[in-house]
Scaffold this active site. Structure first.
Site, PDB file in Angstrom:
ATOM      1  N   GLU A 128       0.835  -1.208   0.000  1.00 26.52           N
ATOM      2  CA  GLU A 128       0.000   0.000   0.000  1.00 26.52           C
ATOM      3  C   GLU A 128       0.872   1.262   0.000  1.00 26.52           C
ATOM      4  O   GLU A 128       1.877   1.327   0.706  1.00 26.52           O
ATOM      5  CB  GLU A 128      -0.863  -0.033   1.276  1.00 26.52           C
ATOM      6  CG  GLU A 128      -1.908   1.054   1.355  1.00 26.52           C
ATOM      7  CD  GLU A 128      -2.829   0.879   2.575  1.00 26.52           C
ATOM      8  OE1 GLU A 128      -2.466   0.130   3.507  1.00 26.52           O
ATOM      9  OE2 GLU A 128      -3.914   1.489   2.583  1.00 26.52           O
ATOM     10  N   LYS A 197      -9.171   2.829  -2.887  1.00 23.69           N
ATOM     11  CA  LYS A 197      -9.536   1.999  -1.722  1.00 23.69           C
ATOM     12  C   LYS A 197     -11.020   2.201  -1.415  1.00 23.69           C
ATOM     13  O   LYS A 197     -11.505   3.333  -1.397  1.00 23.69           O
ATOM     14  CB  LYS A 197      -8.668   2.440  -0.528  1.00 23.69           C
ATOM     15  CG  LYS A 197      -8.642   1.482   0.641  1.00 23.69           C
ATOM     16  CD  LYS A 197      -7.526   1.869   1.629  1.00 23.69           C
ATOM     17  CE  LYS A 197      -7.448   0.924   2.816  1.00 23.69           C
ATOM     18  NZ  LYS A 197      -6.309   1.206   3.692  1.00 23.69           N
ATOM     19  N   CYS A 258      -5.534  -3.209   1.630  1.00 24.67           N
ATOM     20  CA  CYS A 258      -5.394  -3.441   3.069  1.00 24.67           C
ATOM     21  C   CYS A 258      -6.710  -3.675   3.806  1.00 24.67           C
ATOM     22  O   CYS A 258      -7.222  -4.778   3.816  1.00 24.67           O
ATOM     23  CB  CYS A 258      -4.593  -2.309   3.690  1.00 24.67           C
ATOM     24  SG  CYS A 258      -3.835  -2.834   5.234  1.00 24.67           S
ATOM     25  N   SER A 440      20.936  -0.188  34.175  1.00 22.46           N
ATOM     26  CA  SER A 440      20.884  -0.280  35.639  1.00 22.46           C
ATOM     27  C   SER A 440      21.123  -1.688  36.161  1.00 22.46           C
ATOM     28  O   SER A 440      21.274  -1.875  37.361  1.00 22.46           O
ATOM     29  CB  SER A 440      19.508   0.173  36.113  1.00 22.46           C
ATOM     30  OG  SER A 440      18.541  -0.776  35.687  1.00 22.46           O
TER      31      SER A 440
HETATM   32  N1  ATP Z   1      22.173   2.921  38.348  1.00 20.03           N
HETATM   33  C1  ATP Z   1      21.693   3.191  37.144  1.00 20.03           C
HETATM   34  N2  ATP Z   1      22.543   3.308  36.122  1.00 20.03           N
HETATM   35  C2  ATP Z   1      22.100   3.574  34.900  1.00 20.03           C
HETATM   36  N3  ATP Z   1      20.822   3.756  34.613  1.00 20.03           N
HETATM   37  C3  ATP Z   1      19.923   3.644  35.588  1.00 20.03           C
HETATM   38  C4  ATP Z   1      20.308   3.355  36.906  1.00 20.03           C
HETATM   39  N4  ATP Z   1      19.189   3.299  37.638  1.00 20.03           N
HETATM   40  C5  ATP Z   1      18.155   3.550  36.819  1.00 20.03           C
HETATM   41  N5  ATP Z   1      18.592   3.755  35.584  1.00 20.03           N
HETATM   42  C6  ATP Z   1      17.813   4.048  34.372  1.00 20.03           C
HETATM   43  O1  ATP Z   1      16.495   4.405  34.735  1.00 20.03           O
HETATM   44  C7  ATP Z   1      15.554   3.485  34.175  1.00 20.03           C
HETATM   45  C8  ATP Z   1      14.390   3.282  35.117  1.00 20.03           C
HETATM   46  O2  ATP Z   1      14.767   2.442  36.171  1.00 20.03           O
HETATM   47  P1  ATP Z   1      13.886   1.180  36.546  1.00 20.03           P
HETATM   48  O3  ATP Z   1      14.279   0.753  37.897  1.00 20.03           O
HETATM   49  O4  ATP Z   1      12.464   1.448  36.298  1.00 20.03           O
HETATM   50  O5  ATP Z   1      14.312   0.098  35.483  1.00 20.03           O
HETATM   51  P2  ATP Z   1      15.332  -1.088  35.565  1.00 20.03           P
HETATM   52  O6  ATP Z   1      16.246  -0.849  36.707  1.00 20.03           O
HETATM   53  O7  ATP Z   1      15.952  -1.278  34.245  1.00 20.03           O
HETATM   54  O8  ATP Z   1      14.449  -2.332  35.801  1.00 20.03           O
HETATM   55  P3  ATP Z   1      13.705  -2.786  37.141  1.00 20.03           P
HETATM   56  O9  ATP Z   1      12.467  -1.921  37.216  1.00 20.03           O
HETATM   57  O10 ATP Z   1      13.410  -4.197  36.869  1.00 20.03           O
HETATM   58  O11 ATP Z   1      14.625  -2.572  38.268  1.00 20.03           O
HETATM   59  C9  ATP Z   1      16.372   2.247  33.934  1.00 20.03           C
HETATM   60  O12 ATP Z   1      15.772   1.427  32.964  1.00 20.03           O
HETATM   61  C10 ATP Z   1      17.696   2.803  33.519  1.00 20.03           C
HETATM   62  O13 ATP Z   1      17.705   3.178  32.164  1.00 20.03           O
HETATM   63  N1  GLN Z   2      -3.685   0.148   6.328  1.00 21.76           N
HETATM   64  C1  GLN Z   2      -4.783  -0.513   6.647  1.00 21.76           C
HETATM   65  O1  GLN Z   2      -5.791  -0.428   5.960  1.00 21.76           O
HETATM   66  C2  GLN Z   2      -4.734  -1.373   7.894  1.00 21.76           C
HETATM   67  C3  GLN Z   2      -5.721  -2.472   7.856  1.00 21.76           C
HETATM   68  C4  GLN Z   2      -5.813  -3.477   8.974  1.00 21.76           C
HETATM   69  N2  GLN Z   2      -6.813  -3.114   9.944  1.00 21.76           N
HETATM   70  C5  GLN Z   2      -4.519  -3.855   9.635  1.00 21.76           C
HETATM   71  O2  GLN Z   2      -4.254  -3.419  10.728  1.00 21.76           O
HETATM   72  O3  GLN Z   2      -3.739  -4.601   9.088  1.00 21.76           O
END
Ligand code: ATP
Ligand code: GLN
Ligand code: DND
Length: 780
Positions: A128, A197, A258, A440
């Site tokens: 499309e 279409k 589509c 993290s």
């Molecule tokens: N110590 C850290 N170093 C680097 N990035 C961090 C750190 N802590 C948090 N972050 C960033 O912030 C985001 C949000 O943290 P969050 O705790 O929600 O996620 P996560 O640590 O990846 O996973 P989970 O929730 O399972 O602990 C992380 O995904 C990461 O990108």
């Molecule tokens: N471009 C469209 O027409 C999308 C059609 C359809 N509902 C799909 O999600 O595949």
């Protein structure tokens, strides 16, 4: 000299054809068998105005051995059917188009036509809006988009690649000041039909009726006045536009676009009942978890019920939006899938072709007595007749395509491959040098890192298979014309920077997990302490106000506690952008990196995130995925790629690590902070979006679902808590980092889940309705 009634050239062609038939012996001009054959050929040629070589070729089918001369002669009448069999090779293209990239789109279309020819096809169909790209959106209001689409079509018309093939392309066309989403069918510089279409799509992420109107005049055509630039080449001034089908010399071809496949009153039903044997559907169908088998089943059931050949040609790639078109184009015949392109691939042009025996369609349909009776009474379709054969003259040796068994990807595999392909398109099209991820060691950022690794893996596989386009893209990204990536981890090191950003509240466990994961996937990893920055910010605050906030555990209140958490989280975002901007400069490479975010659906819904912290990135591959689906993905990835550390990541409690540790141990957990578990959040999220539940109907559903684990009162409290958090935090959705659209539970306010972002968060009317029900339930 001619033998008897046959002409000299007929005899020679006959001789040549015999030579190609295994077991056939040569004949002389005076041979009695030759005499009979020549008579037959001439007679058929006269009666059916068929090219001589076609008849000869088919006739020789019966002439496998001269020793069977008598049998052959008595089968002369029988040969008749064999001569009439029609085998056609049809090609279906999957293209990775890009909105408004007219040059690139044209080149990919041409490449697909060339490939279709190489595969022996006489007819090629494509996806499309392939000429301008699907996600042009409000650019469909611009006359430029229509003009440039015609210019591309003109390039196709005049290209020698396109000669002697019936070709069908998708583009927008303006007729009588109304914009339509169309298929344009052309042959040897002539436009045969413009097919608009009939029903546009406004579901999910689609907003088609904003730009296009539906062609309402069923089974009617009008005159379309061609733009001058096209007329000059085709010599036509007007061409038919509307709901018609094309009659070639040997079959009849119809079109759907589509959404028309999804229409409960699909026009393929009426077309099939009208003898249309091949139906092409140019599609722009974006991916969602578990959607591909649904499409295949729709297609299969179409040809199962109506007979015929359905050619579904889908787009592929990120063409400039949060959605991803996954390909998975297919050719179906009489209830079976006989060919299919890959679901998710970084290959830009993928063409499949199938050879079908069109007479199998007649036979199949003739046995469908219900269809036959319906067809006998169905009104006629306008037919545009052309002097062209889709079947091939030299068909005897052509093997027809047979049904295939499609192996569908599991949702975990879809998460492994879909976002990875999206990242690849985004990276090369945005011309960045790679990705930067704050890692993290938790599940979310680790899952994100693994998706980048999966992308690198797909790139390596494509290069090993000889995909020169992918190789040239990698070279551009890394700024090295000679570079040949050999291993996923080595490529990952070039394209991917991960960074652990610790504060005094970070634990050794998460730091080690982040390091181990980075080592196992090969990313360029850094561990950086941002404590100095945190204390500097607090010191500025203290100097201005004379006070300093404290954590609850150190005598502060919850407001102070929250602000101390948010400073750490928000500073991580600042450092992420700093490193993303400069780390390639440090590594003596040009360009900068894209910052990748890793906020998941449940955190977005519940608001368990700091606005403009690491949740604010350039793009986010997992923003449309729930924690539950992410965990299954992690398990799958561990098994498939043997990355040991994923086991530890899966076993760890999700934590923000923003509150102080006690004896080096994490005190804070996400689920305790949020007051709900991630599995509960998944249930709430699906009911809210997929089932469109407000608080009351969600309660009514959950008292049944959770009947064994919660009392009605407990269910009511959980539902109310969820809706309170959701209402208070919905404002976060407005600034959500653009993320890959993964599933129907996506809460993205910008495209998929349109809601207010200022709610009355006590939901007093709705909650009263719940309370009333709880009372009734308790009284029972
Ligand atoms: N110590 C850290 N170093 C680097 N990035 C961090 C750190 N802590 C948090 N972050 C960033 O912030 C985001 C949000 O943290 P969050 O705790 O929600 O996620 P996560 O640590 O990846 O996973 P989970 O929730 O399972 O602990 C992380 O995904 C990461 O990108
Ligand atoms: N471009 C469209 O027409 C999308 C059609 C359809 N509902 C799909 O999600 O595949
Ligand atoms: N209706 C509305 N419209 C527009 N803006 C609105 C608003 N309501 C509040 N706001 C504003 O939004 C902002 C909200 O405060 P914000 O600073 O975002 O933070 P806030 O929502 O107060 O708290 C963040 C929460 O997320 C948790 N968190 C943070 C970081 C990472 C993680 C993790 O899981 O890793 C968890 C953290 O523990 C805390 O519980 C404020 O500026 C507020 O004024």
């Amino acid at each position: 000299m001619a033998a008897n009634n046959g002409s000299a050239d007929t005899f020679e062609t006959f001789q040549r054809s015999l030579q190609q038939v295994e077991g056939a012996t040569m004949v002389t001009e005076n041979d009695s068998l030759a005499h009979v054959m020549m008579q037959m050929i001439e007679e058929n040629r006269r009666r059916y105005k068929m090219p001589a070589n076609l008849i000869i070729q088919i006739t020789t089918l019966q002439n496998q051995s001269r020793s069977k001369e008598t049998a052959l002669l008595t089968k002369n009448i029988g040969t008749y059917d064999v001569k009439m069999r029609r085998k056609a090779t049809i090609a279906c293209a999957t293209l990775n188009q890009w909105a408004l990239d007219f040059e690139g789109n044209r080149d990919r279309i041409l490449e697909s036509i060339l490939e279709a020819k190489e595969l022996g096809a006489k007819f090629r169909t494509g996806p499309e809006l392939e000429i301008c790209g699907h996600s042009c959106e409000d650019h469909f209001y611009e006359s430029d988009t229509f003009l440039h689409s015609w210019e591309v079509l003109l390039d196709l018309l005049i290209s020698p690649i396109c000669t002697d093939m019936l070709i069908d392309v998708g583009m927008p066309v303006m007729h009588k000041n109304v914009a339509y989403n169309c298929r344009v069918v052309f042959l040897n510089q002539n436009i045969i039909l413009i097919r608009p279409k009939l029903c546009v799509c406004d579901e999910g992420n689609n907003r088609e009726s904003r730009w296009f109107s539906e062609w309402k005049k069923r089974r009617q055509t009008e005159d379309y006045y061609l733009p001058g630039i096209v007329s000059a080449v085709s010599g036509q001034t007007i061409v038919p536009i509307g709901d018609a089908v094309i009659s070639t010399k040997d079959t009849c071809i119809g079109f759907e676009i589509c959404e028309e496949l999804w229409n409960p009153q699909s026009s393929h039903i009426a077309m099939c009942a009208n003898g249309v044997e091949i139906i092409c559907n140019g599609s722009g169908s974006y991916t969602e978890l578990r959607k591909t088998p649904i499409i295949d089943n729709l297609i299969r059931s179409t040809t199962f019920k109506c007979g015929g050949c359905y050619v579904f040609s889908n787009l592929r790639g990120c063409d400039g939006q949060r959605i991803y078109f996954n390909g998975a184009s297919s050719i179906s015949l009489n209830g079976d899938i006989i060919n299919r392109t890959k679901q998710f691939s970084i290959q830009e042009v993928e063409v499949i072709a199938s050879t079908i025996d069109l007479d199998d369609i007649c036979t199949y349909r003739n046995k469908l007595r219900l269809l036959s009776n319906f067809a006998a009474a169905s009104p006629n379709y306008p037919r545009i007749s052309i002097e062209f054969y889709v079947t091939t003259a030299y068909e005897t040796g052509l093997a027809v395509s047979v049904p295939i068994t499609v192996k569908y990807l599991t949702p975990e595999e879809e998460i492994e491959q879909g976002p990875a392909c999206w990242l690849w398109d985004y990276l090369r099209r945005s011309e960045h040098g790679g990705f930067f991820l704050p890692l993290s060691g938790g599940a979310d950022s680790s899952a994100t890192a693994l998706i980048v690794y999966s992308m690198c893996n797909m790139v390596i596989v494509a290069i090993q298979k000889g995909d020169t386009k992918v190789l040239s893209d990698v070279r551009k990204i890394v700024g090295d014309d000679e570079y040949v990536p050999l291993q996923t981890t080595e490529l990952c090191n070039r394209l991917f920077v991960t960074c652990y950003l610790s504060t005094e509240n970070s634990s050794e466990e998460t730091k080690n997990r982040a390091f181990a994961l980075a080592t196992q996937i090969g990313s360029y990893h850094m561990a950086v302490s941002i404590d100095n920055a945190v204390s500097t910010v607090l010191e500025i605050f203290r100097k201005v106000t004379g006070v300093c906030p404290k954590f609850i555990s150190r005598g502060g209140c919850s407001r102070q506690n929250l602000s101390l958490q948010n400073i750490q989280a928000r500073l991580r975002m600042v450092f992420s952008y700093l490193f993303a901007e400069l780390i390639l400069w440090v590594r003596c490479r040009p360009g900068r990196l894209l910052v990748v975010g890793s906020l998941n659906v449940d955190e977005a819904l519940s608001g368990y995130m700091t606005k403009y912290d690491c949740s604010s990135a350039d793009i986010n591959p997992i923003g449309g995925i729930s924690k539950t689906d992410l965990k299954s993905f992690l398990k799958h990835f561990k098994n498939k790629f043997n990355i040991e550390i994923i086991g530890d990541i899966l076993n760890a409690q999700p934590t923000a690590e923003l509150d102080p540790l006690v004896d080096g141990k994490i005190q804070q957990t996400d689920e305790e902070d949020m007051g709900m578990s991630y599995s509960e959040l998944s249930v709430f999220g699906k009911l809210r979006k997929e089932n469109s539940c407000g608080p009351y109907s969600m309660y009514c559903k959950l008292i049944q679902t959770w009947a064994n684990q919660c009392s009605p009162k407990e269910v009511a409290e959980k539902v109310k808590h969820f809706f309170r958090c959701y209402a208070i935090n919905r404002h976060n959705m407005v600034v959500l980092t653009p993320s890959y659209h993964t599933a129907r539970y996506n809460p993205d306010d910008n495209r998929f889940d349109h809601r207010p972002f200022l709610y009355r968060s006590n939901w007093c009317w709705q909650f009263k309705a719940i309370d009333k029900q709880v009372e009734l339930q308790s009284g029972q």
